[in-house]
Design a protein around this motif. Structure first.
Motif, short mmCIF file in Angstrom:
data_model
loop_
_atom_site.label_atom_id
_atom_site.label_comp_id
_atom_site.label_asym_id
_atom_site.label_seq_id
_atom_site.Cartn_x
_atom_site.Cartn_y
_atom_site.Cartn_z
N GLY A 70 -28.85 17.78 -55.87
CA GLY A 70 -28.53 16.48 -55.29
C GLY A 70 -28.06 16.58 -53.85
N LYS A 71 -27.86 15.41 -53.25
CA LYS A 71 -27.45 15.33 -51.85
C LYS A 71 -25.96 15.63 -51.73
CE LYS A 71 -29.37 12.29 -49.27
NZ LYS A 71 -29.78 11.02 -48.62
N GLN A 72 -25.60 16.48 -50.79
CA GLN A 72 -24.21 16.88 -50.60
C GLN A 72 -24.02 17.50 -49.22
OE1 GLN A 72 -23.58 20.51 -53.35
NE2 GLN A 72 -25.54 19.60 -53.98
N THR A 73 -22.77 17.64 -48.82
CA THR A 73 -22.46 18.26 -47.53
C THR A 73 -21.92 19.66 -47.77
OG1 THR A 73 -21.96 16.12 -46.50
CG2 THR A 73 -21.07 18.08 -45.44
N LEU A 74 -22.58 20.64 -47.18
CA LEU A 74 -22.20 22.05 -47.37
C LEU A 74 -21.38 22.53 -46.18
CD1 LEU A 74 -25.59 23.56 -48.63
CD2 LEU A 74 -23.77 22.47 -49.96
N ASN A 75 -20.32 23.31 -46.47
CA ASN A 75 -19.56 23.94 -45.39
C ASN A 75 -20.24 25.26 -45.00
OD1 ASN A 75 -18.85 25.90 -47.31
ND2 ASN A 75 -16.87 24.94 -47.75
N GLY A 76 -19.63 26.01 -44.10
CA GLY A 76 -20.25 27.23 -43.62
C GLY A 76 -20.52 28.25 -44.70
N GLU A 77 -19.54 28.48 -45.55
CA GLU A 77 -19.70 29.46 -46.63
C GLU A 77 -20.80 29.06 -47.61
OE1 GLU A 77 -17.12 31.02 -50.51
OE2 GLU A 77 -16.05 30.25 -48.74
N GLU A 78 -20.81 27.79 -48.01
CA GLU A 78 -21.83 27.30 -48.94
C GLU A 78 -23.23 27.32 -48.32
OE1 GLU A 78 -18.96 24.11 -51.35
OE2 GLU A 78 -19.99 23.53 -49.49
N SER A 79 -23.28 27.00 -47.03
CA SER A 79 -24.57 26.97 -46.33
C SER A 79 -25.18 28.36 -46.26
CB SER A 79 -24.39 26.41 -44.92
OG SER A 79 -23.90 25.10 -44.96
N LEU A 80 -24.37 29.35 -45.93
CA LEU A 80 -24.87 30.71 -45.84
C LEU A 80 -25.37 31.19 -47.21
CD1 LEU A 80 -25.30 33.19 -44.08
CD2 LEU A 80 -22.97 33.92 -44.62
N ALA A 81 -24.64 30.85 -48.26
CA ALA A 81 -25.06 31.23 -49.61
C ALA A 81 -26.39 30.55 -49.97
CB ALA A 81 -23.98 30.84 -50.62
N PHE A 82 -26.56 29.31 -49.55
CA PHE A 82 -27.78 28.56 -49.87
C PHE A 82 -29.01 29.19 -49.20
CE2 PHE A 82 -30.67 25.06 -48.57
CZ PHE A 82 -31.15 24.72 -49.84
N VAL A 83 -28.91 29.52 -47.91
CA VAL A 83 -30.09 30.04 -47.20
C VAL A 83 -30.38 31.50 -47.55
CG1 VAL A 83 -29.77 28.44 -45.29
CG2 VAL A 83 -28.75 30.72 -45.15
N ARG A 84 -29.42 32.20 -48.16
CA ARG A 84 -29.66 33.60 -48.53
C ARG A 84 -30.17 33.76 -49.96
NH1 ARG A 84 -24.91 37.00 -48.47
NH2 ARG A 84 -26.43 38.69 -48.51
N THR A 85 -30.03 32.73 -50.75
CA THR A 85 -30.40 32.84 -52.16
C THR A 85 -31.91 33.01 -52.34
OG1 THR A 85 -28.53 31.53 -52.93
CG2 THR A 85 -30.46 31.61 -54.37
N ARG A 86 -32.31 33.99 -53.14
CA ARG A 86 -33.72 34.16 -53.52
C ARG A 86 -33.88 34.60 -54.97
NH1 ARG A 86 -36.37 39.68 -51.07
NH2 ARG A 86 -34.56 41.05 -51.20
N TYR A 87 -32.90 35.31 -55.50
CA TYR A 87 -33.04 35.82 -56.87
C TYR A 87 -32.95 34.70 -57.91
CZ TYR A 87 -32.47 40.40 -54.72
OH TYR A 87 -32.63 41.53 -53.94
N ALA A 88 -32.31 33.59 -57.54
CA ALA A 88 -32.19 32.48 -58.50
C ALA A 88 -33.35 31.49 -58.37
CB ALA A 88 -30.87 31.74 -58.27
N LEU A 89 -34.33 31.80 -57.52
CA LEU A 89 -35.45 30.90 -57.27
C LEU A 89 -36.73 31.47 -57.88
CD1 LEU A 89 -34.68 30.09 -53.52
CD2 LEU A 89 -33.96 28.81 -55.56
N ALA A 90 -37.53 30.57 -58.45
CA ALA A 90 -38.77 31.01 -59.11
C ALA A 90 -39.71 31.70 -58.13
CB ALA A 90 -39.46 29.80 -59.74
#
Length: 429
Positions: free
Chosen positions: A299-319
């Protein structure tokens, strides 16, 4: 009858004043002849009686009035009887009526000078900010060291690199951002942003792309290394000899000339996001990844710096692993550029300067990069996010040995369209 001592007359009586004159009048009773400077002011008020003329020393205007009696009879006005000497007149200093209204202010003049002052302050502030920001750019990459470069085409091509550099991060920051403590730096993401007259295009280059390492000249040693035809993952080129070899490898495998290089590390990325107050983004699915530290809901949300970095680095949890990660990276960077370019950031010095400082302190660019180029890059990314451009992955045809193989026919067509600054019709996965 002459009232003055013998030998004196009315014509020379004044010459004896103060010299022992024999007048019977006391010294205080004498009045000097006044010089008439103009017509007498009219009497002020009906209830003011005329003042006595002290001619005989008693204030009664006796026969001994001399010149004063004659002056009164001939119409001479000393001014004493009008109240003029005591400020009873209506004229103030300079001949202006003290009770008259003040002239209306000249608003056109005031507005003109206010506008000039504001414009001057804005110009000085803008020029000062420009030179301050320009001095903070880290121009460390020398693209003149790249050999055998393709010919330049139309438009401008930026290579945007996100590195996993942990330089300057404390142990607490590394733990909070789930970056680990690996030495050196590698490329965590790579994108080509093409800006031109037919729309902007953002192309992700998966880090696991299968590429050939060509001949190159060492960025530090200056020594030439001949190519052996060795194939490896794209991010290995950066690990081998840094930005210059990465640019050389991309140009060799695509035939597209890179005009500018921009790199940002983990800490800089997180700091920029926090400086703008977070970035709003619509996350397509729940994401939980212990390696990147991501624990995000759909869903739509506002990410802080820590959350944003985790989001753009994630690949193992993606199909789609790295391919899906590149899509998230494109989406987030476009949203970040859109947030930075909003009036709420640009016109607010309490947001603008921290954002610029956070970004410029950690950005690494090529030696020919200017602030205008950097601004063009951000606004182009904002345009892509707003639907004015296109975002895609480099076309993939398959994989070999864990490496993603590019679709050569599609890549050739894509590069041709970019070089000629044509509308991109090629699609990528």
């Amino acid at each position: 009858m002459n009232d003055w001592p013998e030998g004196w007359s009315d014509n020379n009586r004044g010459s004896g004043y103060g010299r022992g004159g024999a007048s019977a009048q006391p010294e205080s009773a004498r009045v000097m002849r006044q010089v008439r400077r103009g017509p007498a002011a009219p009497p002020q008020g009906a209830g003011v009686p005329p003042q006595p003329s002290y001619v005989d020393g008693h204030g009664y205007g006796g026969d001994g009035g001399g010149d004063y009696t004659n002056a009164r009879n001939t119409g001479y006005d000393s001014g004493y009887s009008t109240g003029q000497v005591y400020g009873g007149g209506s004229d103030g200093p300079g001949g202006h009526d003290a009770g008259a209204p003040r002239p209306a202010p000249d608003w056109r003049r005031r507005i003109k000078w206010t506008a000039i002052s504001v414009a001057t302050v804005l110009v000085v502030t803008t020029v000062g900010t420009y030179f301050w920001a320009d001095s903070k750019l880290n121009r460390e990459v020398d693209l003149s060291k790249v050999i055998d470069r393709p010919e330049a085409g139309e438009g401008t091509n930026f290579l945007i690199v996100g590195s996993d550099s942990r330089e300057g991060m404390s142990a607490e920051e590394k733990k909070a951002l789930h970056t680990g403590s690996a030495e050196g730096k590698r490329t965590d993401s790579m994108m080509i942003l093409h800006t031109g007259s037919n729309g902007d295009t953002l192309i992700s280059l998966p880090r696991d792309s299968d590429v050939e390492i060509p001949s190159f000249v060492g960025s530090e040693s200056g020594k030439r290394y001949e190519g052996t035809g060795r194939h490896t993952k794209l991010n290995a080129a950066y690990a081998t000899d840094g930005p210059e070899l990465l640019v050389r490898t991309i140009e060799f495998n695509t035939g597209l000339r890179i005009d500018h290089y921009v790199e940002i590390g983990f800490a800089g990325f997180a700091n920029i996001v926090d400086a703008v107050g977070g970035v709003e983004i619509d996350i397509p699915q729940d994401i939980k990844d212990t390696k990147s530290g991501a624990d995000l809901k759909k869903g739509k949300q506002t990410l802080n710096g820590e959350e944003s970095l985790a989001f753009v680095r994630t690949r193992y949890a993606l199909a789609g692993s790295d391919l899906d990660r590149t899509k998230n990276q494109q989406k987030f960077l476009a949203a970040l550029a859109n947030q930075v370019a909003t009036p709420g950031t640009v016109l607010n010095p309490f947001k603008l300067y921290p954002t610029m400082s956070a970004g410029l302190d950690t950005l690494i660019v090529d030696k020919d990069m200017g602030l205008y180029d950097l601004g063009s890059m951000f606004f182009a990314m904002k345009g892509v996010n707003g639907g004015d451009g296109k975002s895609m992955n480099m076309p993939i045809s398959g994989s070999t040995g864990g490496n993603l193989v590019w679709d050569k026919a599609k890549v050739k067509q894509l590069v041709s369209q970019l070089k000629n600054d044509e509308k991109v019709t090629v699609s990528g996965d």
